[in-house]
Enzyme design. Structure first.
Site, PDB file in Angstrom:
ATOM      1  N   SER A 143       0.829  -1.199   0.000  1.00 41.80           N
ATOM      2  CA  SER A 143       0.000   0.000   0.000  1.00 41.80           C
ATOM      3  C   SER A 143       0.872   1.260   0.000  1.00 41.80           C
ATOM      4  CB  SER A 143      -0.976  -0.038   1.182  1.00 41.80           C
ATOM      5  OG  SER A 143      -2.018   0.892   1.007  1.00 41.80           O
ATOM      6  N   ASP A 194      -8.308  -2.926  -7.190  1.00 39.06           N
ATOM      7  CA  ASP A 194      -7.786  -2.749  -5.839  1.00 39.06           C
ATOM      8  C   ASP A 194      -8.861  -2.202  -4.904  1.00 39.06           C
ATOM      9  OD1 ASP A 194      -5.062  -2.367  -4.163  1.00 39.06           O
ATOM     10  OD2 ASP A 194      -6.389  -0.663  -3.799  1.00 39.06           O
ATOM     11  N   HIS A 244      -6.482  -6.222  -1.734  1.00 34.31           N
ATOM     12  CA  HIS A 244      -5.505  -5.182  -1.401  1.00 34.31           C
ATOM     13  C   HIS A 244      -4.438  -5.803  -0.510  1.00 34.31           C
ATOM     14  CE1 HIS A 244      -4.111  -1.052  -0.891  1.00 34.31           C
ATOM     15  NE2 HIS A 244      -4.052  -1.241   0.420  1.00 34.31           N
TER      16      HIS A 244
END
Length: 412
Positions: free
Chosen positions: A194, A290, A357
């Site tokens: 991330s 995502d 994710h």
């Protein structure tokens, strides 16, 4: 049949800061997954690794948002992995104004006072060969994230007692790890998830430059390919948010010059505009849909005042045909953005058509009996094949809903 991960995203976030209608500062990858990659499907007791503070960091001004010391978790390598290192940069969103950054000072993403003293090492950090076949016995390090600008900020706000020292934290952490043995590494992999995945792209060439040319060095970005994409209202809310991050935290001076010489600094915070200039071999691991970008960039509440997208973004099975078509357009933008990057033999790619994710931190998506696969390869094998040059890895999934191996995230 898809495994549905029911996750309580908003628990514990009631004191969060909502920016542009979405809590960018606090809805992070671990909000989706429980903490640090553990899920209800993890059966084995994971390795717990203690926190080490970087005591020499303060003299360098390398401090968290609140001025406390930064830190990391390190499990030493053993056997054939003694001289190999994998560094994972923690993710956790960003803050783009004083108010949201002041809030983060009272969380583990802004202060080491609130960091867990131990965290579980799973996925790419696991010490078990059956869970992490290629990197289980390497030195595995998780660098904690407490600057809120993907480890590239430089500045401070005296009135609010905020320190934006991400670049210095990066440097202090690398200096300490080099002194602790990483200097003699024969193999090294910089990874991140991330906001940490974005950081692994931004720092990839700096990481390469730490080592002699004889050291095998590569970088992995997991769920860090944030697109400068149009949201459902026709605007660009993530760009507006990133403008605040870049401006407030003095990010521009630490962005790649090859980008800022011809584009504005905010554009150079988006990976699509910088990956072409990364010289070090780089692997992009990303879900085509995502989950964080779906919720925070494409359809946050501020651009969906009538909640037309609410059910769809919480559960892809509730999307209408036109909403799925919008997501297909987002996927197409992602594939277009990586086309030039993927033409390089040294780079790797794993883009699966999942609503997910961060797939390298979680055991069930990294390497397990029913892990997501592309070309019959789970994520861990694809990354390992690429890192060790066992084969080229340029894996791009067909469009949703063709992949039945996804561990799609579904939210209540």
């Amino acid at each position: 049949m898809e495994k549905l991960l029911w996750v309580w995203v908003f628990l514990g976030l009631v004191f969060g800061r909502w920016v542009d209608g979405f809590d960018y500062a606090n809805v992070t990858e671990d909000s989706y997954l429980n903490s640090y990659g553990l899920s209800e499907f993890d059966a084995a007791q994971p390795l717990m690794v203690g926190l080490t503070l970087i005591h020499g960091a303060a003299s360098k001004g390398a401090v968290c948002l609140d001025g406390t010391l930064p830190g990391y978790h390190w499990h030493r390598g053993f056997g054939s992995g003694t001289h190999s290192w994998v560094i994972q940069l923690e993710g956790g969103g960003w803050c783009n104004d004083r108010r949201s950054c002041v809030y983060r000072k009272k969380t583990r993403h802004g202060s080491s006072n609130y960091m867990e003293k131990e965290i579980p090492f799973t996925g790419i950090l696991s010490n078990k060969p059956e869970e992490n076949p290629d990197f289980f016995n390497w030195n595995r390090v998780k660098v904690r994230y407490c600057d809120s600008a993907s480890f590239v900020g430089e500045g401070q706000d005296e009135a609010s007692l905020l320190y934006f020292r991400g670049q210095r934290i990066w440097s202090a952490a690398m200096e300490e790890l080099m002194a602790n043995g990483m200097r003699s590494a024969s193999q090294a992999l910089l990874s991140g998830c991330s906001a940490g995945g974005l950081a692994s792209i931004l720092h990839c060439d700096e990481f390469r430059d730490l080592f002699p040319r004889s050291t095998k060095v590569k970088c992995l970005s997991d769920a860090g390919f944030f697109l400068d994409a149009m949201d459902v209202s026709g605007g660009r809310c993530l760009r507006r948010f990133f403008e605040g991050v870049v401006s407030l935290q003095g990010v521009a001076k630490n962005l790649p010059r090859l980008c800022t010489n011809h584009l504005d600094p905010t554009s150079c915070f988006f990976p699509q505009n910088i990956i072409a200039n990364v010289k070090t071999p780089l692997f992009l691991l990303n879900a085509a849909y995502d989950s964080w970008q779906v919720q925070a960039s494409l359809a946050p509440p501020s651009v969906d005042p009538h909640n037309v997208w609410h059910d769809c973004k919480m559960n892809h099975a509730r999307c209408s045909a036109s909403q799925i078509q919008f997501f297909q357009g987002f996927r197409n933008q992602m594939l277009n953005a990586v086309r030039g990057f993927s033409s390089s033999r040294q780079n790797g790619l794993f883009i699966n058509s999942c609503f997910a994710h961060c797939q390298s931190e979680r055991q069930d998506t990294w390497f397990a009996d029913d892990s997501p696969v592309l070309g019959n390869k789970p994520v861990a094998i694809a990354v390992g094949d690429w890192y060790f040059d066992r084969s080229g890895v340029k894996l791009v999934d067909c469009a949703y809903p063709c992949d039945n191996s996804c561990h799609n995230l579904v939210f209540q």
